[in-house]
Design an enzyme around this catalytic site. Structure first.
Site, mmCIF file in Angstrom:
data_model
loop_
_atom_site.group_PDB
_atom_site.id
_atom_site.type_symbol
_atom_site.label_atom_id
_atom_site.label_comp_id
_atom_site.label_asym_id
_atom_site.label_seq_id
_atom_site.Cartn_x
_atom_site.Cartn_y
_atom_site.Cartn_z
ATOM 1 N N CYS A 173 -1.716 28.450 -0.041
ATOM 2 C CA CYS A 173 -0.623 29.419 0.040
ATOM 3 C C CYS A 173 0.734 28.732 0.047
ATOM 4 C CB CYS A 173 -0.809 30.298 1.269
ATOM 5 S SG CYS A 173 -2.370 31.163 1.188
ATOM 6 N N GLU A 211 0.362 -7.944 -5.700
ATOM 7 C CA GLU A 211 -0.171 -6.821 -4.921
ATOM 8 C C GLU A 211 -0.326 -5.558 -5.757
ATOM 9 O OE1 GLU A 211 2.222 -7.977 -0.771
ATOM 10 O OE2 GLU A 211 2.979 -6.379 -2.065
ATOM 11 N N PRO A 212 -1.136 -5.592 -6.809
ATOM 12 C CA PRO A 212 -1.283 -4.382 -7.615
ATOM 13 C C PRO A 212 -2.129 -3.330 -6.887
ATOM 14 C CG PRO A 212 -2.825 -6.043 -8.381
ATOM 15 C CD PRO A 212 -2.013 -6.687 -7.285
ATOM 16 N N GLY A 213 -1.718 -2.085 -6.987
ATOM 17 C CA GLY A 213 -2.508 -0.988 -6.431
ATOM 18 C C GLY A 213 -2.887 -0.023 -7.541
ATOM 19 N N ARG A 214 -1.868 0.707 -7.990
ATOM 20 C CA ARG A 214 -2.064 1.732 -9.031
ATOM 21 C C ARG A 214 -2.732 1.166 -10.291
ATOM 22 N NH1 ARG A 214 1.296 6.227 -9.220
ATOM 23 N NH2 ARG A 214 2.745 5.098 -7.890
ATOM 24 N N TYR A 274 5.718 14.098 -6.486
ATOM 25 C CA TYR A 274 6.443 13.192 -7.393
ATOM 26 C C TYR A 274 6.705 13.814 -8.769
ATOM 27 C CZ TYR A 274 3.875 9.887 -4.301
ATOM 28 O OH TYR A 274 3.292 9.225 -3.253
ATOM 29 N N ARG A 323 0.192 14.608 -5.809
ATOM 30 C CA ARG A 323 1.132 13.917 -6.708
ATOM 31 C C ARG A 323 1.986 14.849 -7.577
ATOM 32 N NH1 ARG A 323 0.349 10.741 -10.139
ATOM 33 N NH2 ARG A 323 1.971 9.269 -9.575
ATOM 34 N N GLY A 333 3.430 -2.711 -8.446
ATOM 35 C CA GLY A 333 4.367 -1.782 -9.048
ATOM 36 C C GLY A 333 4.192 -1.463 -10.512
HETATM 37 C C1 LIG Z 1 2.599 0.342 -2.476
HETATM 38 C C2 LIG Z 1 2.781 -1.117 -2.448
HETATM 39 C C3 LIG Z 1 2.203 -1.923 -3.433
HETATM 40 C C4 LIG Z 1 1.416 -1.368 -4.582
HETATM 41 O O1 LIG Z 1 2.195 -0.656 -5.486
HETATM 42 P P1 LIG Z 1 1.539 -0.157 -6.855
HETATM 43 O O2 LIG Z 1 2.631 0.543 -7.542
HETATM 44 O O3 LIG Z 1 0.426 0.745 -6.495
HETATM 45 O O4 LIG Z 1 1.080 -1.364 -7.586
HETATM 46 C C5 LIG Z 1 2.365 -3.289 -3.317
HETATM 47 N N1 LIG Z 1 3.069 -3.834 -2.313
HETATM 48 C C6 LIG Z 1 3.649 -3.087 -1.342
HETATM 49 C C7 LIG Z 1 4.407 -3.750 -0.262
HETATM 50 C C8 LIG Z 1 3.521 -1.708 -1.387
HETATM 51 O O5 LIG Z 1 4.111 -0.970 -0.444
#
Ligand SMILES: *Cc1c(COP(=O)(O)O)cnc(C)c1O
Length: 431
Positions: free
Chosen positions: A346, A277-280, A320, A316, A241
């Protein structure tokens, strides 16, 4: 911190001129930097290790699940956070060991639960009592116990966009922290479950540390209670997050090291392994979307740059209200003008930027849409029968196409016209 900078008067990805990639692959194209992905992972991993936090970083694959990206992070030591059977398959085929995979999501089907059990994943992050019961039943059928955490909802406001806030009690995610003890007690009685941890994830693009701090406090209290109830908790999963800088005009969010320090501060109290759990944070500014100006159009008191990337490639801004910086590949002279950067699809909602000051651009000029490495290509589609956008990975002066475009001819070939449609009107002369 990223590796897209000007060299010899033109923007490059690491040491590769973006113009070279545009010439060979065409546009639009996503371009990712190996050095940036690696750096983000390492900075975070080193900060946690430096603070002696026993941890596993499970990269949230939904941010960018290209096999090359997943393989790279897997090779660096990352586990994976998957949200579907498809992502589980991606993680395994990239060589990530199943014992480093956690499985999230509110709607796991029995088939997906079975796939996770068969693979031998580290943990299911269950989101409801219904899912706990289903998981137990599937595990019993297989003569085993499935490792499980319950996703609890700490009911904190994360201050992020409504479509990506997950930690308030009104969202579909998790169960209220106030009900967790009672549900854990029931889970412990289920014959197919092995309760191993606690899980939370409060949202995405969070730009302050306080919501994390508040949520981790709730988690700490809950851990104490669960332990006193006799549950052996082996890990806590604090989710992802952390936000990234998208807009040069807005103060930067906390850095990964600072976020790691907050995790570290709570980890003693947690007293077990911490999963993050980092993604972004890993992928966002490791990627750009490269696009070319197709037309310059003077509207009524407004200038439009019509580019060849569209909402089907990067949704995005539309979904968002996201801001992405836009950089000309060849810095142009002249005072900047205010333009709307729009795609060819379109839909009025098909734009990449509105009322944006930009140095004057013309037909054929290349633009880099910055910070597009997360939640970009993974959400791309073929609306308007456009090619599914290609992806490229750069490393130093090397680069490779890691997903070729799926062209219209291929899309059409996958579709079928059934006989009952072919028969329509056959008795009439077709004119
Ligand atoms: C989307 C998600 C993440 C990653 O969130 P980021 O904002 O990209 O870090 C981690 N855990 C869970 C359960 C998610 O759904």
């Amino acid at each position: 911190m990223h590796h897209f900078h000007a060299q010899n008067g033109q923007l490059c990805a690491e040491d590769v001129p973006l113009e070279d990639i545009a010439r060979e692959v065409g546009t639009p194209v996503y371009i990712y930097s190996t050095a940036t992905l690696t750096r983000h992972y390492r900075v975070f991993a080193d900060a946690l290790a430096g603070a002696s936090v026993p941890h596993l970083i499970c990269y949230a694959m939904k941010a960018n699940s290209n096999q090359a990206v997943v393989s790279l992070l897997g090779n660096l030591g990352a586990g994976m956070d998957v949200v579907s059977g498809g992502e589980l398959m991606r993680a395994l085929s990239a060589g990530v060991p199943a014992h480093k995979v956690v499985f999230a999501g509110v709607g796991k089907t029995d088939a997906e639960l079975a796939e996770g059990i068969d693979a031998g994943i580290l943990c299911f992050n269950a989101e409801s009592e219904s899912e706990l019961a289903a998981l137990s039943a599937v595990a019993v059928q297989k003569g085993t116990r499935a490792p499980v955490s319950l996703r609890v909802n700490p009911d904190v406001e994360s201050g992020t966009h409504a479509k990506i806030a997950t930690g308030a009690k009104e969202t579909k995610f998790g169960v209220p922290a106030s009900r967790a003890r009672e549900i854990y007690a029931r889970a412990a009685q289920m014959p197919g479950l092995k309760v191993v941890g606690v899980d939370m994830h409060i949202g995405s693009q969070i730009t302050a540390l306080e919501p994390f701090d508040a949520a981790f406090n709730v988690l700490g209290d809950l851990l104490d209670a669960l332990r006193s109830d006799g549950h052996p908790i082996e890990h806590v999963d604090v989710g992802g997050g952390l936000g990234v800088p998208y807009d040069d005009a807005v103060a930067d969010p906390p850095r990964p090291e600072e976020y790691a320090a907050v995790v570290a501060r709570h980890s003693n109290r947690f007293g077990c392994q911490v999963l993050v759990e980092p993604g972004r944070m890993i992928a966002a500014n490791a990627g750009i979307l490269l696009t070319r100006v197709v037309h310059r159009k003077e509207g009524d008191g407004k200038t439009f740059l019509v580019v060849d990337a569209a909402m089907n490639d990067l949704i995005r801004p539309t979904l968002y209200d996201a801001h992405h910086e836009i950089r000309p590949v060849r810095p142009a002279g002249g005072p900047s003008e205010i333009v709307d950067v729009v795609g060819p699809v379109c839909e009025t909602g098909d734009y990449l930027a509105l009322s944006r000051p930009l140095a004057p651009q013309d037909r054929g000029d290349l633009l880099a849409i910055m910070t597009a490495g997360a939640y970009g290509a993974v959400q791309s589609g073929t609306y308007n029968t456009r090619a599914l956008v290609p992806e490229v990975l750069v490393s130093g002066s090397e680069w490779a196409v890691v997903r070729p475009p799926m062209l219209p001819a291929e899309q059409i070939k996958r579709e079928r016209v059934p006989d009952f449609v072919k028969a329509v009107g056959q008795d009439m002369a077709r004119s």
